[in-house]
Scaffold this active site. Structure first.
Site, PDB file in Angstrom:
ATOM      1  NE  ARG A 275       5.978   6.069  13.813  1.00 13.09           N
ATOM      2  CZ  ARG A 275       5.265   6.962  14.136  1.00 13.09           C
ATOM      3  NH1 ARG A 275       4.743   8.049  13.427  1.00 13.09           N
ATOM      4  NH2 ARG A 275       5.278   6.907  15.454  1.00 13.09           N
TER       5      ARG A 275
ATOM      6  CG  ASP B 213       7.089  -3.108  12.541  1.00 14.04           C
ATOM      7  OD1 ASP B 213       6.772  -3.078  11.016  1.00 14.04           O
ATOM      8  OD2 ASP B 213       7.465  -2.215  13.031  1.00 14.04           O
TER       9      ASP B 213
ATOM     10  CG  LEU C 160      11.742  -1.735  12.491  1.00 16.14           C
ATOM     11  CD1 LEU C 160      11.195  -2.766  13.016  1.00 16.14           C
ATOM     12  CD2 LEU C 160      12.974  -1.274  12.714  1.00 16.14           C
ATOM     13  CG  HIS C 161       5.413   0.610   9.649  1.00 11.10           C
ATOM     14  ND1 HIS C 161       5.655  -0.651   9.673  1.00 11.10           N
ATOM     15  CD2 HIS C 161       4.231   1.025   9.855  1.00 11.10           C
ATOM     16  CE1 HIS C 161       4.257  -1.176   9.477  1.00 11.10           C
ATOM     17  NE2 HIS C 161       3.477  -0.301   9.926  1.00 11.10           N
ATOM     18  NE  ARG C 162       2.364  -3.104  13.013  1.00 10.50           N
ATOM     19  CZ  ARG C 162       1.258  -2.949  12.934  1.00 10.50           C
ATOM     20  NH1 ARG C 162       0.767  -1.810  13.556  1.00 10.50           N
ATOM     21  NH2 ARG C 162       0.717  -3.442  12.007  1.00 10.50           N
TER      22      ARG C 162
END
Length: 390
Positions: free
Chosen positions: A254, A297, A219-221
Site C-alpha cells: 500500500r 505505525d 509505515l502503512h496506516r
C-alpha cells in the site's frame, strides 16, 4: 494428531497478517491434546496475497486452514459483507461450541456478528484495547466486537477498565497476557539474522547487519500514507533520521503504491534508506532483534519491541497499546519532525526508553486461554499434569 470429534469444537478465525501471529500459539494449545477441545482454522482470505500468507503460515508453523472463504479485497463494507455471507454456512455445517476471533481486522467483527446473531458464543482475544480514535476503522471493529463477545481475553490490566467503562460485565473479562509474545518467545531462536536478509537483498555495506548499527522503519496506516503532504513530510523526516543511523524499510504494498502515485520515488533511492520487499515473520523478527531502534505505525510492533527492550518510535498520535508507553520501550511522536528527530537522537545518545516487560507477557498466554475455555466447554476433562496451575 486426529482430534476426537466428540470434543467441543472451537472455530478459530484469521483474516489478515496481524491475526496469524496471534492465532499460532492458540491453535497449537487447542490442538495439543491437553485442551479437552478441538479446533478448526477458518481463513477468511481478507489477506489475499497468496505468497505472503503462505510464507507466514510456514514461518509460524500454522497448518493449512481447514476452511478458506477466499473473500479477497474490497472496501470495508464489501469485504465485511462478503465475509459474513460466506461464514454463515460454515457455522451451519460445523455447529461449533464457540468461535474465537483475534485483534481488530474486518474478519474479526464480521465473523463475530454472524456468530452472535446465531447465538454462538464469541471469544475475543486481545479485547479492551482502545486508541479512543474513531477515525481508525480498527477502533470501530474493537469496540463492536467487545460488545457482542461472551469471553474477553485481555493483554493488559488497563483493558479491563476500558471494557467495564463501556458496560461489559466484569465476569466476562479474563486477563491472560499477550499471545503475540507467545509467538515471539517460540520463534526468537529461529529468527533470520539481519545480515542474512541484507545480503539476500544485495544491500550496500552500510547495512552490514551488525547489531545496533541500523534502525528499521515500517509505515502503512492510511493516516500516514494516504495524504501526499503528510507522506512527503514523513519521508523527508526519515531521510534526515537516516543520516544519523541507516534505516531498513520493508515496504508495504500500500505504501509503495502511494509513493508511486504521489511521485515520491526519489526517497526510494537513498543510500541510507534500504528498501526491502515485504518480509515474512522470521526475517522481520531478525531485523527487530538486531536493530538499534524501530520506527513504526504498527500496533503489533509496539508490543514486540517492548518485549525485546528495543526502543520504539511510534509515528502516530495515539496508541491502543498504552502499556507499551507506560511500562515498555515505546514513545509516541506522531508526524512531528522535531519530536521524531529529538526522540531518535535521544536513543542514539543512550537516553532511549528501556522499559520493562509487562505482567503475563511470558509466553504462556495461549495456555491460560485454553485452560479457561476447557473449564467452560469441557469441565469434566482431566488435564495432564503439565497443564496444572496454568
Amino acid at each position: 494428531m486426529i482430534s476426537d470429534p466428540s470434543l467441543p469444537l472451537i472455530l478459530c478465525i484469521v483474516g489478515a497478517r496481524p491475526n496469524f501471529m496471534k492465532i499460532a500459539p492458540i491453535l497449537s494449545a487447542l490442538r495439543s491434546g491437553h485442551s479437552g477441545l478441538r479446533a478448526q482454522l477458518v481463513h477468511t482470505g481478507q489477506h489475499y496475497d497468496e505468497a505472503m500468507y503462505q510464507q507466514l503460515f510456514a514461518d509460524l508453523g500454522i497448518p493449512p486452514p481447514d476452511i478458506d472463504l477466499e473473500v479477497g479485497s474490497g472496501t470495508h463494507a464489501v469485504q465485511t459483507a462478503r465475509i459474513m455471507e460466506r461464514f454463515e454456512p460454515v457455522l451451519d455445517t460445523s455447529n461449533p461450541a464457540a468461535i474465537l476471533v483475534v485483534g481488530d481486522v474486518n474478519s474479526t467483527i464480521a465473523c463475530a456478528l454472524v456468530a452472535a446473531k446465531k447465538q454462538i458464543p464469541v471469544i475475543h482475544v486481545e479485547a479492551g484495547l482502545r486508541s479512543f480514535d474513531r477515525a481508525m476503522p480498527e477502533e470501530i471493529n474493537r469496540v463492536l466486537t467487545d460488545q457482542i463477545s461472551d469471553f474477553l481475553f485481555t493483554t493488559e490490566l488497563q483493558a479491563k477498565d476500558n471494557l467495564i467503562r463501556e458496560g461489559i460485565d466484569a465476569e466476562k473479562i479474563h486477563f491472560v497476557g499477550n499471545v503475540m509474545i507467545d509467538t515471539l518467545h517460540h520463534n526468537l531462536s529461529r529468527a533470520i539474522p539481519a545480515a542474512t536478509t541484507f545480503s539476500r537483498n544485495g544491500l550496500p555495506a552500510v547495512f552490514s547487519g551488525n547489531p545496533q548499527s541500523f534502525g528499521v522503519l515500517t509505515l502503512h496506516r492510511p493516516s500516514n500514507v494516504d495524504d501526499p503532504v503528510v507522506l512527503r513530510n514523513l519521508l523527508e523526516t526519515l531521510e534526515e533520521v537516516s543520516r544519523h543511523i541507516p534505516l531498513a524499510f520493508p515496504l508495504h504494498p500500500r505504501t509503495r503504491q502511494k509513493i508511486d502515485e504521489f511521485h515520491l520515488t526519489e526517497f526510494l533511492n537513498l543510500p541510507t534508506l534500504a528498501i526491502l520487499p515485504p518480509l515474512g515473520y522470521l526475517p522481520l523478527l531478525g531485523l527487530m532483534k538486531d536493530a538499534r531502534l524501530f520506527l513504526t505505525d504498527s500496533g503489533g510492533i509496539q508490543e514486540e519491541t517492548t518485549a525485546l527492550g528495543i526502543p520504539c518510535v511510534t509515528l502516530r498520535e495515539n496508541t491502543e497499546r498504552p502499556i507499551t508507553v507506560d511500562q515498555g520501550s515505546n514513545t509516541i511522536v506522531g508526524q512531528d519532525r522535531t519530536r521524531i528527530l529529538a526522540t531518535v537522537l535521544n536513543i542514539l545518545a543512550g537516553r532511549g526508553k528501556a522499559g520493562r516487560i509487562p505482567d503475563y507477557w511470558d509466553g504462556q498466554a495461549a495456555w491460560r486461554i485454553t485452560a479457561q475455555l476447557r473449564a467452560v466447554f469441557n469441565p469434566h476433562f482431566v488435564a495432564p499434569a503439565e497443564m496444572a496451575g496454568i
